[in-house]
Design a protein around this motif. Structure first.
Motif: not given
Length: 115
Positions: A6-21, A80-93
């Motif tokens: 897996e790759s692509g995790g990290g720290l992002v501000q609310a409203g931001g995006s991340l892409r997991l592979s 997994l393209q994750m947009n409009s991220l929220k603090p409640e999305d914080t987790a280990v994926y």
């Protein structure tokens, strides 16, 4: 030996995006379902999204309209393209791959969304 990287995790501000592979290797038979789960301390692992070989998708209600799962069958890779991220999305994926009834898991990647 089956391996899911897996790759692509990290720290992002609310409203931001991340892409997991997640790239799977060592699986001899065709992969049926690929998916992403997440887990927070003290809670059970929950399904976030899954995609079948024919690309039918399934999402947990809380991420519908914000997350998009996709797969590349030739590369045995799920995204997994994750947009409009929220603090409640914080987790280990965790990446999950199913092949002829067997389940395989990735090592997990931390996603942290700051408010």
């Amino acid at each position: 030996q089956v391996q899911l990287v897996e790759s692509g995790g990290g720290l992002v501000q609310a409203g931001g995006s991340l892409r997991l592979s997640c790239a799977a290797s060592g699986i001899i038979f065709s992969i049926d379902v690929m998916g992403w789960y997440r887990q927070t301390p003290g809670n059970q692992r929950e399904l976030v999204a899954s995609i079948a070989r024919d690309r039918r998708t399934n999402y947990v209600e809380s991420v519908k309209g914000r997350f998009a799962i996709s797969r590349d069958n030739a590369k045995n890779t799920v995204y997994l393209q994750m947009n409009s991220l929220k603090p409640e999305d914080t987790a280990v994926y965790y990446c999950n791959v199913q092949s002829i009834g067997n389940h395989y898991w990735g090592q997990g990647t931390q996603v942290t969304v700051s408010s």
